[in-house]
Design a protein around this motif. Structure first.
Motif, PDB file in Angstrom:
ATOM      1  N   LEU A 153      15.398  83.129   8.732  1.00 13.43           N
ATOM      2  CA  LEU A 153      15.652  83.228   7.292  1.00 13.43           C
ATOM      3  C   LEU A 153      16.320  84.551   6.939  1.00 13.43           C
ATOM      4  O   LEU A 153      17.247  84.595   6.127  1.00 13.43           O
ATOM      5  N   GLU A 154      15.868  85.639   7.552  1.00 15.26           N
ATOM      6  CA  GLU A 154      16.474  86.942   7.282  1.00 15.26           C
ATOM      7  C   GLU A 154      17.916  86.983   7.764  1.00 15.26           C
ATOM      8  O   GLU A 154      18.791  87.530   7.093  1.00 15.26           O
ATOM      9  N   GLU A 155      18.183  86.380   8.935  1.00 15.40           N
ATOM     10  CA  GLU A 155      19.545  86.372   9.483  1.00 15.40           C
ATOM     11  C   GLU A 155      20.503  85.545   8.625  1.00 15.40           C
ATOM     12  O   GLU A 155      21.710  85.775   8.654  1.00 15.40           O
ATOM     13  N   THR A 156      19.966  84.586   7.887  1.00 13.48           N
ATOM     14  CA  THR A 156      20.802  83.728   7.036  1.00 13.48           C
ATOM     15  C   THR A 156      20.657  84.093   5.561  1.00 13.48           C
ATOM     16  O   THR A 156      21.036  83.314   4.687  1.00 13.48           O
ATOM     17  N   ARG A 157      20.108  85.269   5.292  1.00 19.31           N
ATOM     18  CA  ARG A 157      19.868  85.742   3.918  1.00 19.31           C
ATOM     19  C   ARG A 157      19.067  84.730   3.103  1.00 19.31           C
ATOM     20  O   ARG A 157      19.369  84.451   1.965  1.00 19.31           O
ATOM     21  N   TRP A 158      18.043  84.160   3.745  1.00 20.75           N
ATOM     22  CA  TRP A 158      17.119  83.199   3.133  1.00 20.75           C
ATOM     23  C   TRP A 158      17.801  81.907   2.692  1.00 20.75           C
ATOM     24  O   TRP A 158      17.335  81.211   1.807  1.00 20.75           O
ATOM     25  N   ASN A 159      18.920  81.579   3.355  1.00 20.03           N
ATOM     26  CA  ASN A 159      19.567  80.291   3.144  1.00 20.03           C
ATOM     27  C   ASN A 159      18.823  79.290   4.032  1.00 20.03           C
ATOM     28  O   ASN A 159      19.001  79.269   5.253  1.00 20.03           O
ATOM     29  N   ARG A 160      17.983  78.473   3.414  1.00 24.97           N
ATOM     30  CA  ARG A 160      17.120  77.572   4.181  1.00 24.97           C
ATOM     31  C   ARG A 160      17.896  76.525   4.955  1.00 24.97           C
ATOM     32  O   ARG A 160      17.507  76.164   6.063  1.00 24.97           O
ATOM     33  N   THR A 161      18.988  76.042   4.394  1.00 24.62           N
ATOM     34  CA  THR A 161      19.794  75.035   5.091  1.00 24.62           C
ATOM     35  C   THR A 161      20.377  75.636   6.370  1.00 24.62           C
ATOM     36  O   THR A 161      20.312  75.029   7.447  1.00 24.62           O
ATOM     37  N   ALA A 162      20.941  76.831   6.267  1.00 21.91           N
ATOM     38  CA  ALA A 162      21.522  77.499   7.434  1.00 21.91           C
ATOM     39  C   ALA A 162      20.444  77.873   8.447  1.00 21.91           C
ATOM     40  O   ALA A 162      20.650  77.759   9.657  1.00 21.91           O
ATOM     41  N   ALA A 163      19.287  78.304   7.965  1.00 22.35           N
ATOM     42  CA  ALA A 163      18.190  78.663   8.870  1.00 22.35           C
ATOM     43  C   ALA A 163      17.700  77.435   9.638  1.00 22.35           C
ATOM     44  O   ALA A 163      17.442  77.518  10.840  1.00 22.35           O
ATOM     45  N   ALA A 164      17.586  76.311   8.956  1.00 17.79           N
ATOM     46  CA  ALA A 164      17.153  75.080   9.624  1.00 17.79           C
ATOM     47  C   ALA A 164      18.147  74.692  10.710  1.00 17.79           C
ATOM     48  O   ALA A 164      17.758  74.332  11.826  1.00 17.79           O
ATOM     49  N   LYS A 165      19.428  74.805  10.401  1.00 21.65           N
ATOM     50  CA  LYS A 165      20.470  74.468  11.383  1.00 21.65           C
ATOM     51  C   LYS A 165      20.381  75.406  12.578  1.00 21.65           C
ATOM     52  O   LYS A 165      20.474  74.980  13.731  1.00 21.65           O
ATOM     53  N   LYS A 166      20.180  76.680  12.308  1.00 20.48           N
ATOM     54  CA  LYS A 166      20.065  77.689  13.366  1.00 20.48           C
ATOM     55  C   LYS A 166      18.868  77.407  14.273  1.00 20.48           C
ATOM     56  O   LYS A 166      18.930  77.607  15.480  1.00 20.48           O
ATOM     57  N   LEU A 167      17.781  76.917  13.677  1.00 16.67           N
ATOM     58  CA  LEU A 167      16.559  76.621  14.434  1.00 16.67           C
ATOM     59  C   LEU A 167      16.593  75.240  15.093  1.00 16.67           C
ATOM     60  O   LEU A 167      15.713  74.913  15.888  1.00 16.67           O
ATOM     61  N   GLY A 168      17.578  74.431  14.718  1.00 22.37           N
ATOM     62  CA  GLY A 168      17.678  73.101  15.297  1.00 22.37           C
ATOM     63  C   GLY A 168      16.673  72.109  14.752  1.00 22.37           C
ATOM     64  O   GLY A 168      16.256  71.183  15.455  1.00 22.37           O
ATOM     65  N   ILE A 169      16.255  72.334  13.493  1.00 22.81           N
ATOM     66  CA  ILE A 169      15.329  71.413  12.833  1.00 22.81           C
ATOM     67  C   ILE A 169      15.923  70.982  11.499  1.00 22.81           C
ATOM     68  O   ILE A 169      16.899  71.573  11.037  1.00 22.81           O
ATOM     69  N   THR A 170      15.331  69.961  10.897  1.00 26.13           N
ATOM     70  CA  THR A 170      15.841  69.496   9.616  1.00 26.13           C
ATOM     71  C   THR A 170      15.410  70.456   8.511  1.00 26.13           C
ATOM     72  O   THR A 170      14.430  71.193   8.648  1.00 26.13           O
ATOM     73  N   PHE A 171      16.142  70.396   7.412  1.00 28.37           N
ATOM     74  CA  PHE A 171      15.782  71.199   6.243  1.00 28.37           C
ATOM     75  C   PHE A 171      14.368  70.853   5.790  1.00 28.37           C
ATOM     76  O   PHE A 171      13.577  71.726   5.448  1.00 28.37           O
ATOM     77  N   ARG A 172      14.065  69.560   5.797  1.00 33.49           N
ATOM     78  CA  ARG A 172      12.746  69.103   5.370  1.00 33.49           C
ATOM     79  C   ARG A 172      11.633  69.676   6.261  1.00 33.49           C
ATOM     80  O   ARG A 172      10.589  70.101   5.769  1.00 33.49           O
ATOM     81  N   ALA A 173      11.871  69.694   7.577  1.00 39.39           N
ATOM     82  CA  ALA A 173      10.882  70.252   8.506  1.00 39.39           C
ATOM     83  C   ALA A 173      10.694  71.748   8.258  1.00 39.39           C
ATOM     84  O   ALA A 173       9.570  72.255   8.296  1.00 39.39           O
ATOM     85  N   LEU A 174      11.794  72.438   8.001  1.00 39.17           N
ATOM     86  CA  LEU A 174      11.707  73.871   7.719  1.00 39.17           C
ATOM     87  C   LEU A 174      10.933  74.113   6.435  1.00 39.17           C
ATOM     88  O   LEU A 174      10.075  74.992   6.383  1.00 39.17           O
TER      89      LEU A 174
END
Length: 55
Positions: free
Chosen positions: A24-45
């Motif tokens: 989240l910090e690396e994506t400036r708390w952009n949850r969609t980008a963080a989910a993609k970075k983690l390889g999970i869905t936005f909903r899971a995040l």
């Protein structure tokens, strides 16, 4: 639940919290980008953020 299992669950939650927070910090708390970075869905995040109290 045994003490060992509780310790393991606590350790896993702490690890998840650190990984999610870093993403989240690396994506400036952009949850969609963080989910993609983690390889999970936005909903899971979103579920994990709520469960771990990161809101």
């Amino acid at each position: 639940m045994t003490s060992g299992a509780q310790d393991l669950n606590a350790a896993l939650e702490q690890q998840q919290r650190e990984i999610i927070t870093r993403a989240l910090e690396e994506t400036r708390w952009n949850r969609t980008a963080a989910a993609k970075k983690l390889g999970i869905t936005f909903r899971a995040l979103r579920y994990r953020i709520k469960k771990l109290g990161l809101e």
